[in-house]
Scaffold this motif. Structure first.
Motif, PDB file in Angstrom:
ATOM      1  N   SER A  74     -50.195  13.485  72.352  1.00  0.00           N
ATOM      2  CA  SER A  74     -51.545  13.754  72.846  1.00  0.00           C
ATOM      3  C   SER A  74     -51.534  14.270  74.273  1.00  0.00           C
ATOM      4  CB  SER A  74     -52.384  12.467  72.788  1.00  0.00           C
ATOM      5  OG  SER A  74     -51.825  11.479  73.644  1.00  0.00           O
ATOM      6  N   GLN A  75     -50.351  14.438  74.843  1.00  0.00           N
ATOM      7  CA  GLN A  75     -50.274  14.841  76.238  1.00  0.00           C
ATOM      8  C   GLN A  75     -49.459  16.115  76.389  1.00  0.00           C
ATOM      9  OE1 GLN A  75     -49.847  11.839  79.270  1.00  0.00           O
ATOM     10  NE2 GLN A  75     -49.653  10.256  77.726  1.00  0.00           N
ATOM     11  N   PRO A  76     -49.837  16.979  77.323  1.00  0.00           N
ATOM     12  CA  PRO A  76     -49.131  18.238  77.512  1.00  0.00           C
ATOM     13  C   PRO A  76     -47.840  18.055  78.292  1.00  0.00           C
ATOM     14  CG  PRO A  76     -50.874  18.038  79.109  1.00  0.00           C
ATOM     15  CD  PRO A  76     -50.962  16.831  78.233  1.00  0.00           C
ATOM     16  N   ALA A  77     -46.741  18.425  77.666  1.00  0.00           N
ATOM     17  CA  ALA A  77     -45.447  18.408  78.359  1.00  0.00           C
ATOM     18  C   ALA A  77     -45.167  17.069  79.022  1.00  0.00           C
ATOM     19  CB  ALA A  77     -45.401  19.514  79.414  1.00  0.00           C
ATOM     20  N   ALA A  78     -45.675  15.966  78.417  1.00  0.00           N
ATOM     21  CA  ALA A  78     -45.494  14.657  79.025  1.00  0.00           C
ATOM     22  C   ALA A  78     -44.443  13.840  78.295  1.00  0.00           C
ATOM     23  CB  ALA A  78     -46.821  13.898  79.056  1.00  0.00           C
ATOM     24  N   TYR A  79     -44.507  13.813  76.977  1.00  0.00           N
ATOM     25  CA  TYR A  79     -43.498  13.063  76.232  1.00  0.00           C
ATOM     26  C   TYR A  79     -43.454  13.547  74.791  1.00  0.00           C
ATOM     27  CZ  TYR A  79     -47.174  10.434  73.883  1.00  0.00           C
ATOM     28  OH  TYR A  79     -48.256  10.079  73.111  1.00  0.00           O
ATOM     29  N   PHE A  80     -42.337  13.290  74.146  1.00  0.00           N
ATOM     30  CA  PHE A  80     -42.177  13.580  72.725  1.00  0.00           C
ATOM     31  C   PHE A  80     -41.087  12.666  72.197  1.00  0.00           C
ATOM     32  CE2 PHE A  80     -39.690  16.178  69.554  1.00  0.00           C
ATOM     33  CZ  PHE A  80     -40.510  15.859  68.483  1.00  0.00           C
ATOM     34  N   VAL A  81     -41.404  11.837  71.225  1.00  0.00           N
ATOM     35  CA  VAL A  81     -40.435  10.933  70.619  1.00  0.00           C
ATOM     36  C   VAL A  81     -39.780  11.654  69.449  1.00  0.00           C
ATOM     37  CG1 VAL A  81     -40.081   8.725  69.475  1.00  0.00           C
ATOM     38  CG2 VAL A  81     -41.767   8.922  71.318  1.00  0.00           C
ATOM     39  N   GLN A  82     -38.478  11.852  69.535  1.00  0.00           N
ATOM     40  CA  GLN A  82     -37.754  12.534  68.473  1.00  0.00           C
ATOM     41  C   GLN A  82     -37.336  11.517  67.418  1.00  0.00           C
ATOM     42  OE1 GLN A  82     -37.042  14.727  66.263  1.00  0.00           O
ATOM     43  NE2 GLN A  82     -36.204  16.242  67.706  1.00  0.00           N
ATOM     44  N   LYS A  83     -37.910  11.614  66.252  1.00  0.00           N
ATOM     45  CA  LYS A  83     -37.601  10.696  65.160  1.00  0.00           C
ATOM     46  C   LYS A  83     -36.792  11.365  64.054  1.00  0.00           C
ATOM     47  CE  LYS A  83     -41.738   7.870  65.916  1.00  0.00           C
ATOM     48  NZ  LYS A  83     -42.973   7.292  65.311  1.00  0.00           N
ATOM     49  N   SER A  84     -36.716  12.678  64.100  1.00  0.00           N
ATOM     50  CA  SER A  84     -36.008  13.409  63.042  1.00  0.00           C
ATOM     51  C   SER A  84     -35.108  14.481  63.655  1.00  0.00           C
ATOM     52  CB  SER A  84     -37.005  14.055  62.071  1.00  0.00           C
ATOM     53  OG  SER A  84     -37.840  13.083  61.491  1.00  0.00           O
ATOM     54  N   PRO A  85     -33.996  14.076  64.277  1.00  0.00           N
ATOM     55  CA  PRO A  85     -33.106  15.087  64.866  1.00  0.00           C
ATOM     56  C   PRO A  85     -32.573  16.039  63.803  1.00  0.00           C
ATOM     57  CG  PRO A  85     -32.028  12.948  64.755  1.00  0.00           C
ATOM     58  CD  PRO A  85     -33.467  12.705  64.423  1.00  0.00           C
ATOM     59  N   PHE A  86     -32.277  17.253  64.253  1.00  0.00           N
ATOM     60  CA  PHE A  86     -31.751  18.268  63.343  1.00  0.00           C
ATOM     61  C   PHE A  86     -30.256  18.024  63.130  1.00  0.00           C
ATOM     62  CE2 PHE A  86     -29.706  22.386  62.599  1.00  0.00           C
ATOM     63  CZ  PHE A  86     -30.444  22.851  61.522  1.00  0.00           C
ATOM     64  N   TYR A 111     -53.217  23.654  93.845  1.00  0.00           N
ATOM     65  CA  TYR A 111     -53.965  22.953  92.800  1.00  0.00           C
ATOM     66  C   TYR A 111     -53.097  21.892  92.131  1.00  0.00           C
ATOM     67  CZ  TYR A 111     -57.185  26.853  93.337  1.00  0.00           C
ATOM     68  OH  TYR A 111     -58.054  27.787  93.853  1.00  0.00           O
ATOM     69  N   GLY A 112     -53.769  20.894  91.533  1.00  0.00           N
ATOM     70  CA  GLY A 112     -53.062  19.794  90.899  1.00  0.00           C
ATOM     71  C   GLY A 112     -53.434  19.625  89.441  1.00  0.00           C
ATOM     72  N   VAL A 113     -52.438  19.285  88.634  1.00  0.00           N
ATOM     73  CA  VAL A 113     -52.636  18.987  87.217  1.00  0.00           C
ATOM     74  C   VAL A 113     -52.537  17.472  87.054  1.00  0.00           C
ATOM     75  CG1 VAL A 113     -51.785  19.339  84.872  1.00  0.00           C
ATOM     76  CG2 VAL A 113     -51.681  21.203  86.535  1.00  0.00           C
ATOM     77  N   LEU A 114     -53.664  16.844  86.771  1.00  0.00           N
ATOM     78  CA  LEU A 114     -53.726  15.386  86.620  1.00  0.00           C
ATOM     79  C   LEU A 114     -54.018  15.048  85.165  1.00  0.00           C
ATOM     80  CD1 LEU A 114     -53.808  12.489  87.730  1.00  0.00           C
ATOM     81  CD2 LEU A 114     -56.224  12.859  88.301  1.00  0.00           C
ATOM     82  N   ILE A 115     -53.082  14.326  84.546  1.00  0.00           N
ATOM     83  CA  ILE A 115     -53.233  13.887  83.167  1.00  0.00           C
ATOM     84  C   ILE A 115     -53.393  12.372  83.159  1.00  0.00           C
ATOM     85  CG2 ILE A 115     -52.181  13.823  80.878  1.00  0.00           C
ATOM     86  CD1 ILE A 115     -52.766  16.629  81.771  1.00  0.00           C
ATOM     87  N   HIS A 116     -54.383  11.890  82.411  1.00  0.00           N
ATOM     88  CA  HIS A 116     -54.588  10.448  82.281  1.00  0.00           C
ATOM     89  C   HIS A 116     -54.967  10.143  80.841  1.00  0.00           C
ATOM     90  CE1 HIS A 116     -55.570   6.341  83.305  1.00  0.00           C
ATOM     91  NE2 HIS A 116     -56.780   6.474  82.812  1.00  0.00           N
ATOM     92  N   GLN A 117     -54.124   9.319  80.195  1.00  0.00           N
ATOM     93  CA  GLN A 117     -54.368   8.920  78.804  1.00  0.00           C
ATOM     94  C   GLN A 117     -54.600  10.125  77.902  1.00  0.00           C
ATOM     95  OE1 GLN A 117     -57.501   5.957  78.885  1.00  0.00           O
ATOM     96  NE2 GLN A 117     -56.162   4.400  79.744  1.00  0.00           N
ATOM     97  N   GLY A 118     -53.781  11.143  78.073  1.00  0.00           N
ATOM     98  CA  GLY A 118     -53.856  12.315  77.222  1.00  0.00           C
ATOM     99  C   GLY A 118     -54.997  13.250  77.528  1.00  0.00           C
TER     100      GLY A 118
END
Length: 284
Positions: free
Chosen positions: A162-174, A9-16
């Motif tokens: 808006s996307q699963p496991a696709a991206y995350f912009v870190q703006k507030s590092p610990f 099976y395939g997981v296809l993500i498009h525009q979230g």
């Protein structure tokens, strides 16, 4: 006769949005991921390309392996079959996706299931990720895959991406509290994103800084941005300068220091993620 039934099976993500297949099979309704059965003489990736082409008309590229069934699952259609399902990320061009006919309502077969109740039918729809839960999937293994995808996302990303496991912009590092004047900004890792797989941190070691030797249970990669850093590995001393990088294997005795007159700015990547429980430093 007892036998294995291998599915791909395939997981296809498009525009979230996630592509799901609504299917009417043997008089029952199922929501599942696109894909199907592996045929004799066929590789799993070739199988998935064929199934996507037959079901959706899409020419897809098969990406990274995502999951293979690691628990017993009996077939929904035969008590003599054990299901082994293999999942991949798949990708497709925007132009091709525009040609895919989809519906907004689940199980919208345009009346075909009533005209031909003995015939298997399928239709496709896009689900926005905030609407996706494991329970939306009808099959237990698909549910497991949905749980896996959600668990791979950084905790902070659940409201920002808006996307699963696709991206995350870190703006507030610990910013890790320290007592030796060293700046540690963890962008990804246990403290910043609750992830134990890998850590990425930006650091600035002040002039004259040093820390005790350690025997970490993680591999570490260091990239020097500016300044210089001294690295002692199993008694051998190395000096890293700006633009240079080094990998140090887990289990090696390593000591980091900056005996120079200017701060050292560098990045560190640890695999698995840095943890005080895994670093095993000598007493100060």
């Amino acid at each position: 006769m007892n036998e294995f039934n291998v599915r791909v099976y395939g997981v296809l993500i498009h525009q979230g949005k996630l592509l799901v297949s609504d299917e009417y099979i043997k008089g029952a309704f199922y929501t599942k991921l696109p894909g199907g059965g592996l045929e004799l003489g066929e590789g799993t990736r070739d199988c998935l390309k064929r199934e996507f082409k037959e079901e959706t008309g899409l020419e897809v590229e098969v990406g990274q392996h995502l999951y293979t069934t690691d628990f017993y699952q009996m077939s929904a259609f035969s008590a003599n079959q054990q299901i082994i399902s293999i999942y991949y990320w798949v990708h497709c061009s925007d132009a091709a996706i525009m040609s895919l006919k989809t519906h907004t309502a689940p199980f919208d077969f345009e009346g075909a299931e009533k005209k031909n109740p003995e015939q298997d039918i399928e239709s496709f729809r896009w689900l926005t990720w905030d609407k996706v839960t494991p329970e939306i999937m009808s099959l237990p293994i698909d549910q497991k895959v949905m749980e896996l995808i959600v668990s791979q996302r950084p905790v902070a990303a659940q409201t920002l991406s808006s996307q699963p496991a696709a991206y995350f912009v870190q703006k507030s590092p610990f910013v890790v509290p320290t007592e030796d004047g060293k700046l540690i900004e963890e962008h990804f890792g246990i403290a910043a994103t609750k992830g134990e797989g890998v850590s990425v941190a930006h650091m600035v070691a002040p002039a004259g800084w040093a820390e005790p030797a350690q025997w970490p249970q993680f591999d570490e990669w260091t990239l020097i941005s500016s300044g210089k850093k001294c690295v002692e590995i199993n008694g051998e001393q190395l000096i890293l300068e700006a633009g240079q990088s080094i990998w140090v294997s887990k289990g090696a005795k390593v000591r980091y220091s900056n005996p120079f007159d200017e701060p050292c700015d560098y990045w560190s990547v640890c695999l698995p993620a840095f943890s005080p429980n895994l670093v095993h430093r000598e007493p100060s």
